[in-house]
Scaffold this motif. Structure first.
Motif, PDB file in Angstrom:
ATOM      1  N   ILE A  47      48.944  23.644  52.486  1.00 31.68           N
ATOM      2  CA  ILE A  47      48.584  23.495  53.632  1.00 31.68           C
ATOM      3  C   ILE A  47      47.122  24.507  53.670  1.00 31.68           C
ATOM      4  CG2 ILE A  47      48.868  24.199  56.036  1.00 31.68           C
ATOM      5  CD1 ILE A  47      51.485  23.084  55.957  1.00 31.68           C
ATOM      6  N   ALA A  48      47.428  25.733  53.042  1.00 35.75           N
ATOM      7  CA  ALA A  48      46.507  26.758  52.812  1.00 35.75           C
ATOM      8  C   ALA A  48      45.500  26.490  52.022  1.00 35.75           C
ATOM      9  CB  ALA A  48      47.292  28.221  52.163  1.00 35.75           C
ATOM     10  N   LEU A  49      45.670  25.710  51.089  1.00 31.38           N
ATOM     11  CA  LEU A  49      44.626  25.347  50.207  1.00 31.38           C
ATOM     12  C   LEU A  49      43.571  24.241  50.771  1.00 31.38           C
ATOM     13  CD1 LEU A  49      46.259  24.761  46.567  1.00 31.38           C
ATOM     14  CD2 LEU A  49      44.326  26.325  47.115  1.00 31.38           C
ATOM     15  N   SER A  50      44.325  23.298  51.591  1.00 29.25           N
ATOM     16  CA  SER A  50      43.424  22.345  52.507  1.00 29.25           C
ATOM     17  C   SER A  50      42.634  22.958  53.395  1.00 29.25           C
ATOM     18  CB  SER A  50      44.491  21.219  52.962  1.00 29.25           C
ATOM     19  OG  SER A  50      45.204  21.769  54.097  1.00 29.25           O
ATOM     20  N   PHE A 113      52.035  34.043  51.757  1.00 28.03           N
ATOM     21  CA  PHE A 113      51.398  33.416  50.849  1.00 28.03           C
ATOM     22  C   PHE A 113      50.118  32.742  51.429  1.00 28.03           C
ATOM     23  CE2 PHE A 113      55.735  32.997  48.831  1.00 28.03           C
ATOM     24  CZ  PHE A 113      55.219  34.250  48.042  1.00 28.03           C
ATOM     25  N   PHE A 114      50.225  32.304  52.670  1.00 29.01           N
ATOM     26  CA  PHE A 114      49.244  31.741  53.413  1.00 29.01           C
ATOM     27  C   PHE A 114      48.058  32.230  53.193  1.00 29.01           C
ATOM     28  CE2 PHE A 114      46.704  29.912  57.075  1.00 29.01           C
ATOM     29  CZ  PHE A 114      46.950  28.487  56.677  1.00 29.01           C
ATOM     30  N   LEU A 115      47.646  33.359  53.894  1.00 26.76           N
ATOM     31  CA  LEU A 115      46.439  33.802  53.840  1.00 26.76           C
ATOM     32  C   LEU A 115      45.777  33.877  52.149  1.00 26.76           C
ATOM     33  CD1 LEU A 115      44.159  35.023  55.664  1.00 26.76           C
ATOM     34  CD2 LEU A 115      45.218  37.248  55.781  1.00 26.76           C
ATOM     35  N   PRO A 116      46.393  34.673  51.397  1.00 25.30           N
ATOM     36  CA  PRO A 116      45.825  34.810  50.162  1.00 25.30           C
ATOM     37  C   PRO A 116      45.255  33.363  49.514  1.00 25.30           C
ATOM     38  CG  PRO A 116      48.027  35.461  49.910  1.00 25.30           C
ATOM     39  CD  PRO A 116      47.728  35.528  51.474  1.00 25.30           C
ATOM     40  N   THR A 117      46.091  32.453  49.656  1.00 23.73           N
ATOM     41  CA  THR A 117      46.188  31.056  49.174  1.00 23.73           C
ATOM     42  C   THR A 117      44.810  30.470  49.946  1.00 23.73           C
ATOM     43  OG1 THR A 117      48.430  30.973  48.664  1.00 23.73           O
ATOM     44  CG2 THR A 117      46.686  28.960  48.671  1.00 23.73           C
ATOM     45  N   LEU A 118      44.614  30.697  51.154  1.00 22.90           N
ATOM     46  CA  LEU A 118      43.671  30.024  51.795  1.00 22.90           C
ATOM     47  C   LEU A 118      42.266  30.608  51.424  1.00 22.90           C
ATOM     48  CD1 LEU A 118      43.265  29.439  55.861  1.00 22.90           C
ATOM     49  CD2 LEU A 118      41.695  30.905  54.808  1.00 22.90           C
ATOM     50  N   ILE A 119      42.291  31.920  51.301  1.00 21.80           N
ATOM     51  CA  ILE A 119      40.854  32.601  50.732  1.00 21.80           C
ATOM     52  C   ILE A 119      40.719  32.209  49.504  1.00 21.80           C
ATOM     53  CG2 ILE A 119      39.847  34.880  50.025  1.00 21.80           C
ATOM     54  CD1 ILE A 119      41.703  36.134  52.590  1.00 21.80           C
ATOM     55  N   LEU A 120      41.782  32.217  48.544  1.00 23.28           N
ATOM     56  CA  LEU A 120      41.150  31.569  47.159  1.00 23.28           C
ATOM     57  C   LEU A 120      41.077  30.112  47.120  1.00 23.28           C
ATOM     58  CD1 LEU A 120      44.335  33.506  45.277  1.00 23.28           C
ATOM     59  CD2 LEU A 120      41.743  33.835  45.303  1.00 23.28           C
ATOM     60  N   GLY A 121      41.436  29.280  48.116  1.00 25.31           N
ATOM     61  CA  GLY A 121      41.043  27.816  48.258  1.00 25.31           C
ATOM     62  C   GLY A 121      39.923  27.905  48.786  1.00 25.31           C
ATOM     63  N   MET A 122      38.977  28.703  49.242  1.00 22.42           N
ATOM     64  CA  MET A 122      37.553  28.719  49.389  1.00 22.42           C
ATOM     65  C   MET A 122      36.802  28.628  48.351  1.00 22.42           C
ATOM     66  SD  MET A 122      37.677  31.143  52.871  1.00 22.42           S
ATOM     67  CE  MET A 122      36.128  31.118  53.282  1.00 22.42           C
ATOM     68  N   ILE A 123      37.302  29.079  47.280  1.00 24.51           N
ATOM     69  CA  ILE A 123      36.259  29.436  46.218  1.00 24.51           C
ATOM     70  C   ILE A 123      35.653  28.117  45.411  1.00 24.51           C
ATOM     71  CG2 ILE A 123      36.426  30.095  43.750  1.00 24.51           C
ATOM     72  CD1 ILE A 123      38.331  32.290  44.765  1.00 24.51           C
ATOM     73  N   ALA A 124      36.731  26.879  45.333  1.00 23.20           N
ATOM     74  CA  ALA A 124      36.176  25.708  44.778  1.00 23.20           C
ATOM     75  C   ALA A 124      35.149  24.941  45.563  1.00 23.20           C
ATOM     76  CB  ALA A 124      37.330  24.846  44.510  1.00 23.20           C
ATOM     77  N   PRO A 125      35.295  24.721  46.764  1.00 23.71           N
ATOM     78  CA  PRO A 125      33.916  24.044  47.456  1.00 23.71           C
ATOM     79  C   PRO A 125      32.635  25.152  47.512  1.00 23.71           C
ATOM     80  CG  PRO A 125      35.697  24.835  48.961  1.00 23.71           C
ATOM     81  CD  PRO A 125      36.049  24.900  47.778  1.00 23.71           C
ATOM     82  N   TYR A 126      32.692  26.359  47.689  1.00 29.79           N
ATOM     83  CA  TYR A 126      31.938  27.313  47.492  1.00 29.79           C
ATOM     84  C   TYR A 126      31.163  27.426  46.153  1.00 29.79           C
ATOM     85  CZ  TYR A 126      29.222  30.921  49.480  1.00 29.79           C
ATOM     86  OH  TYR A 126      27.924  31.697  49.988  1.00 29.79           O
ATOM     87  N   SER A 127      31.789  27.139  45.004  1.00 25.97           N
ATOM     88  CA  SER A 127      31.462  26.911  43.927  1.00 25.97           C
ATOM     89  C   SER A 127      30.409  25.827  43.717  1.00 25.97           C
ATOM     90  CB  SER A 127      32.574  26.963  42.652  1.00 25.97           C
ATOM     91  OG  SER A 127      33.178  28.153  42.821  1.00 25.97           O
ATOM     92  N   VAL A 128      30.994  24.725  44.304  1.00 27.87           N
ATOM     93  CA  VAL A 128      30.070  23.645  44.077  1.00 27.87           C
ATOM     94  C   VAL A 128      28.750  23.666  44.947  1.00 27.87           C
ATOM     95  CG1 VAL A 128      30.001  21.072  44.913  1.00 27.87           C
ATOM     96  CG2 VAL A 128      32.248  21.885  44.043  1.00 27.87           C
ATOM     97  N   ARG A 129      28.910  24.404  45.762  1.00 28.34           N
ATOM     98  CA  ARG A 129      27.548  24.625  46.623  1.00 28.34           C
ATOM     99  C   ARG A 129      26.457  25.312  45.866  1.00 28.34           C
ATOM    100  NH1 ARG A 129      23.229  24.353  48.521  1.00 28.34           N
ATOM    101  NH2 ARG A 129      22.522  24.530  50.603  1.00 28.34           N
TER     102      ARG A 129
END
Length: 204
Positions: A47-50, A113-129
């Motif tokens: 959920i956090a990654l999504s 775990f929710f907040l740190p995983t959410l923040i780290l999950g932002m990295i992949a789409p930002y990398s693409v951009r």
């Protein structure tokens, strides 16, 4: 810049899975290590990654830069600190009121775990951009980035489960991950300046 962003994406994938595996060890003394506990941990991470993918994609549309990108790593490191400093008090309080390992582990995983995983999950789409320069190459670039990220996750899983938990205690591993994320954030923040100075010196 491409190899640099790929390396940062690898680091984030490695860190996410390392923390997820350590989550089971952190919750085990209070809620056991049954399928309920692992189901709770995996659910919260998914959920956090999504949510992180969604927010990272949205944030990347507003003047993306490596300096903004660096804050994902610094914030991720900062939000991992409560696992070390407040993990036991938080789980004590949850266990005090919720004895059912299903719901107790779910709430504890949410808080930790929710907040740190959410923040780290932002990295992949930002990398693409950061790397996509035209629509024709966007699919190829995204595929490479998610390949690197998933490879990092796989190696993070193996390294943590096969070696790190045998050689070090949980807090040592977490502090190491926090240090790596902080270092990645600092390097990402200063990279544009270093790259500019290198180009100026080269052209001179």
């Amino acid at each position: 810049m491409n190899p640099f962003v790929f390396t940062l994406t690898f680091v984030s994938g490695f860190s996410i899975m390392a923390v997820e595996l350590l989550g089971g060890r952190l919750l085990a003394p209070y809620f056991g290590s049954s399928v309920y506990v692992w189901g709770s941990i995996i659910t919260i991470f998914m959920i956090a990654l999504s949510a992180g993918y969604l927010l990272g994609g949205h944030w990347s549309m507003h003047h993306p830069s490596l300096r903004k990108f660096s804050f994902c790593y610094l914030a991720g490191a900062l939000t991992l600190l409560p696992l070390v400093l407040l993990g036991d008090p938080i789980m004590n309080q949850v266990f005090l009121y919720i004895h059912d390992p299903r719901y107790g582990s779910l709430l504890a995983a949410l808080l930790l775990f929710f907040l740190p995983t959410l923040i780290l999950g932002m990295i992949a789409p930002y990398s693409v951009r950061l790397l996509v320069t035209d629509s024709e190459s966007s699919g190829k670039t995204a595929g490479k980035l998610y390949f690197i990220s998933t490879l990092g996750s796989a190696l993070g899983t193996l390294a943590t489960s096969f070696y790190l938990v045998l050689w070090f205690d949980i807090n040592t591993i977490l502090f190491t991950l926090i240090g790596i994320l902080c270092l990645a954030g600092v390097i990402a923040y200063t990279f544009p300046m270093r790259h500019k100075l290198f180009r100026e010196n080269y052209e001179a």
